[in-house]
Design a protein around this motif. Sequence first.
Motif, PDB file in Angstrom:
ATOM      1  N   VAL A  82       1.081   5.318  -2.599  1.00 38.06           N
ATOM      2  CA  VAL A  82       1.978   4.524  -2.702  1.00 38.06           C
ATOM      3  C   VAL A  82       3.034   5.297  -2.246  1.00 38.06           C
ATOM      4  CG1 VAL A  82       3.386   2.978  -4.001  1.00 38.06           C
ATOM      5  CG2 VAL A  82       0.954   3.222  -4.566  1.00 38.06           C
ATOM      6  N   VAL A  83       3.798   4.923  -1.138  1.00 42.24           N
ATOM      7  CA  VAL A  83       5.083   5.554  -0.528  1.00 42.24           C
ATOM      8  C   VAL A  83       6.245   4.813  -1.202  1.00 42.24           C
ATOM      9  CG1 VAL A  83       6.496   5.908   1.570  1.00 42.24           C
ATOM     10  CG2 VAL A  83       3.975   6.144   1.620  1.00 42.24           C
ATOM     11  N   VAL A  97       1.643   0.666   0.600  1.00 44.82           N
ATOM     12  CA  VAL A  97       0.501   1.360   0.210  1.00 44.82           C
ATOM     13  C   VAL A  97       0.257   2.053   1.649  1.00 44.82           C
ATOM     14  CG1 VAL A  97      -1.759   1.282  -0.438  1.00 44.82           C
ATOM     15  CG2 VAL A  97      -0.154   0.179  -1.724  1.00 44.82           C
ATOM     16  N   LEU A  98      -0.052   3.109   1.735  1.00 47.11           N
ATOM     17  CA  LEU A  98      -0.605   3.774   3.015  1.00 47.11           C
ATOM     18  C   LEU A  98      -1.944   4.457   2.621  1.00 47.11           C
ATOM     19  CD1 LEU A  98       0.295   4.429   5.817  1.00 47.11           C
ATOM     20  CD2 LEU A  98       0.856   6.921   5.040  1.00 47.11           C
ATOM     21  N   ALA A  99      -2.903   4.103   3.403  1.00 43.08           N
ATOM     22  CA  ALA A  99      -4.463   4.149   2.916  1.00 43.08           C
ATOM     23  C   ALA A  99      -5.015   4.593   4.189  1.00 43.08           C
ATOM     24  CB  ALA A  99      -5.062   2.636   2.567  1.00 43.08           C
ATOM     25  N   LEU A 110      -9.221   5.531   9.581  1.00 48.97           N
ATOM     26  CA  LEU A 110      -7.967   5.222  10.246  1.00 48.97           C
ATOM     27  C   LEU A 110      -7.009   4.976   9.035  1.00 48.97           C
ATOM     28  CD1 LEU A 110      -6.355   4.064  12.906  1.00 48.97           C
ATOM     29  CD2 LEU A 110      -6.954   1.603  11.840  1.00 48.97           C
ATOM     30  N   THR A 111      -5.993   5.666   9.408  1.00 52.24           N
ATOM     31  CA  THR A 111      -4.759   5.530   8.552  1.00 52.24           C
ATOM     32  C   THR A 111      -3.850   4.283   8.712  1.00 52.24           C
ATOM     33  OG1 THR A 111      -4.679   7.879   8.341  1.00 52.24           O
ATOM     34  CG2 THR A 111      -2.619   6.658   7.412  1.00 52.24           C
ATOM     35  N   HIS A 112      -3.460   3.468   7.587  1.00 57.93           N
ATOM     36  CA  HIS A 112      -2.572   2.210   8.007  1.00 57.93           C
ATOM     37  C   HIS A 112      -2.140   1.911   6.680  1.00 57.93           C
ATOM     38  CE1 HIS A 112      -0.921  -0.671  10.546  1.00 57.93           C
ATOM     39  NE2 HIS A 112      -1.682  -0.375  11.627  1.00 57.93           N
ATOM     40  N   ILE A 113      -1.407   0.876   6.858  1.00 59.81           N
ATOM     41  CA  ILE A 113      -0.674   0.238   5.701  1.00 59.81           C
ATOM     42  C   ILE A 113      -1.354  -0.842   5.005  1.00 59.81           C
ATOM     43  CG2 ILE A 113       1.555  -1.392   5.190  1.00 59.81           C
ATOM     44  CD1 ILE A 113       2.819   0.011   7.591  1.00 59.81           C
ATOM     45  N   ILE A 114      -1.487  -1.145   3.492  1.00 63.87           N
ATOM     46  CA  ILE A 114      -2.030  -2.253   3.028  1.00 63.87           C
ATOM     47  C   ILE A 114      -1.061  -2.989   2.495  1.00 63.87           C
ATOM     48  CG2 ILE A 114      -3.918  -2.873   1.103  1.00 63.87           C
ATOM     49  CD1 ILE A 114      -5.134  -0.922   3.217  1.00 63.87           C
ATOM     50  N   SER A 115      -1.081  -4.449   2.708  1.00 66.19           N
ATOM     51  CA  SER A 115      -0.077  -5.291   2.237  1.00 66.19           C
ATOM     52  C   SER A 115      -0.718  -6.515   1.678  1.00 66.19           C
ATOM     53  CB  SER A 115       0.919  -5.748   3.455  1.00 66.19           C
ATOM     54  OG  SER A 115       2.132  -6.220   2.896  1.00 66.19           O
TER      55      SER A 115
END
Length: 150
Positions: A82-83, A97-99, A110-115
């Motif tokens: 959690v950023v 959230v960056l996951a 892959l790194t990406h945002i969870i919303s």
Amino acid sequence: MSEKNWSFEVPGKLEVPYKYYAGEWGSKFLAALRDNMKIMGSKCPTCNKVFIPPRSSCEQCFGKISEWVEIGPKGKVTSFCVVNYKEPYLPVEPPFVLALIRLEGADSDLTHIISEVSPENVRIGMTVAPVFAEQRKASILDIKYFKPAG
Ligand SMILES: [Zn+2]
């Protein structure tokens, strides 16, 4: 004049404009996101590993890669944080959230945002699906974020 006086420091900040070139493989990956809303990886013909973002050589066996494969669009969260801090270069307002997401058919994350889910409800192993931006610009943010996808 003493040795100490031969140099001095001026505090300051330099800004250097630049353009990032994603390379042949990165450019094809971003164009597929922008034009077709498809997530493409590359597959090693020797060890069958599928990489996202795509790469032209295999990190496992060092062989040359020439095959493109469509992966996802769904995937599972393999790790996240959690950023909570704000920086001008971050694409969304904290907290978010960056996951790390292992897309279906891929052997890397892959790194990406969870919303569309509160940070306290994100779990490792959660299935997520991409939400694409309406206006796409050949950027990783052409995937606006990933959301839970039961
Ligand atoms: Zn390989």
